[in-house]
Design a protein around this motif. Structure first.
Motif, short mmCIF file in Angstrom:
data_model
loop_
_atom_site.label_atom_id
_atom_site.label_comp_id
_atom_site.label_asym_id
_atom_site.label_seq_id
_atom_site.Cartn_x
_atom_site.Cartn_y
_atom_site.Cartn_z
N CYS A 202 -6.28 2.39 -2.92
CA CYS A 202 -7.61 2.12 -2.38
C CYS A 202 -7.79 0.63 -2.10
O CYS A 202 -8.38 0.24 -1.10
N VAL A 203 -7.27 -0.21 -2.99
CA VAL A 203 -7.38 -1.65 -2.79
C VAL A 203 -6.52 -2.07 -1.59
O VAL A 203 -6.94 -2.88 -0.78
N SER B 291 -9.43 13.46 -2.41
CA SER B 291 -8.90 14.55 -3.22
C SER B 291 -8.38 14.08 -4.58
O SER B 291 -7.67 14.81 -5.24
N THR B 292 -8.73 12.87 -4.99
CA THR B 292 -8.22 12.34 -6.26
C THR B 292 -9.32 11.68 -7.07
O THR B 292 -10.45 11.55 -6.62
N GLU B 293 -8.93 11.22 -8.22
CA GLU B 293 -9.83 10.47 -9.08
C GLU B 293 -10.09 9.07 -8.53
O GLU B 293 -10.97 8.38 -9.00
N MET C 246 -0.33 5.54 -7.43
CA MET C 246 -1.29 4.59 -8.00
C MET C 246 -2.53 4.58 -7.11
O MET C 246 -2.66 3.77 -6.20
N TRP C 247 -3.45 5.50 -7.38
CA TRP C 247 -4.56 5.73 -6.46
C TRP C 247 -5.50 4.55 -6.35
O TRP C 247 -5.94 4.20 -5.26
N THR D 47 0.83 -1.21 0.00
CA THR D 47 0.00 0.00 0.00
C THR D 47 0.86 1.25 0.00
O THR D 47 0.59 2.20 -0.74
N VAL D 48 1.92 1.26 0.79
CA VAL D 48 2.83 2.41 0.81
C VAL D 48 3.55 2.52 -0.54
O VAL D 48 3.74 3.62 -1.06
N GLN D 49 3.91 1.39 -1.13
CA GLN D 49 4.53 1.38 -2.46
C GLN D 49 3.57 1.98 -3.50
O GLN D 49 3.97 2.80 -4.33
N PHE D 50 2.30 1.61 -3.44
CA PHE D 50 1.30 2.18 -4.36
C PHE D 50 1.17 3.68 -4.16
O PHE D 50 1.09 4.45 -5.12
N GLU D 51 1.14 4.09 -2.89
CA GLU D 51 1.01 5.51 -2.56
C GLU D 51 2.19 6.30 -3.12
O GLU D 51 2.02 7.36 -3.73
#
Length: 155
Positions: free
Chosen positions: A94-95, A132-134, A89-90, A81-85
């Motif tokens: 979320c996943v 705050s994102t898509e 990679m929004w 999740t931190v890697q995605f952030e």
């Protein structure tokens, strides 16, 4: 690696159905998912599918949640999740957040105190980013009610 990614995608889709979750757990699916995540931690797509499967499997399935935590799956989900952030990679964030929150709810008794506090902090940060994102629209398109809660599906 490509085969592992395809298998994790299949498991994430199969895990959307409540009746499949027990079968996946009984037949060693959690070990396969976590092994793939460990071996290919740099593959964001594979980790995305793994997080979706972990979130689905741990939702309302205490045995699955316990096994995931026992096999260090919570830490793998946190790392992904931190890697995605960090990669912005929004949808994947979320996943990952979905998987973290599912584990925080279902496996709270098996988590160490620092995992709970760190997991809640990451989930809170991702939820704020989502607003705050898509990503919220993307997640809404992929997250749907199964009648017994929410599941993530990637089709």
């Amino acid at each position: 690696e490509e085969l592992q990614s395809g298998c994790c995608l299949a498991l994430s889709n199969l895990s959307m159905r409540i009746d499949n979750r027990s079968l996946i757990v009984e037949r060693g699916g959690i070990a396969l998912i976590l092994t793939a995540m460990t071996q290919f931690h740099y593959n964001k797509e594979l980790c995305f599918f793994c997080c979706a499967a972990i979130g689905n499997l741990s939702a309302q399935h205490e045995k699955a949640a316990e096994e995931i935590v026992e096999r260090d799956g919570f830490d793998l989900v946190m790392s992904a999740t931190v890697q995605f952030e960090n990669a912005l990679m929004w949808k994947a964030c979320c996943v990952g957040c979905f998987a973290l929150e599912s584990l925080l709810f279902s496996a709270i008794h098996w988590l160490r105190p620092h995992q709970v506090s760190e997991g809640k902090e990451v989930a809170k940060r991702i939820r704020r980013l989502r607003l705050s994102t898509e990503a919220q629209r993307e997640l809404d398109a992929a997250l749907f009610s199964t009648g017994n809660g929410y599941c993530f599906g990637y089709m």
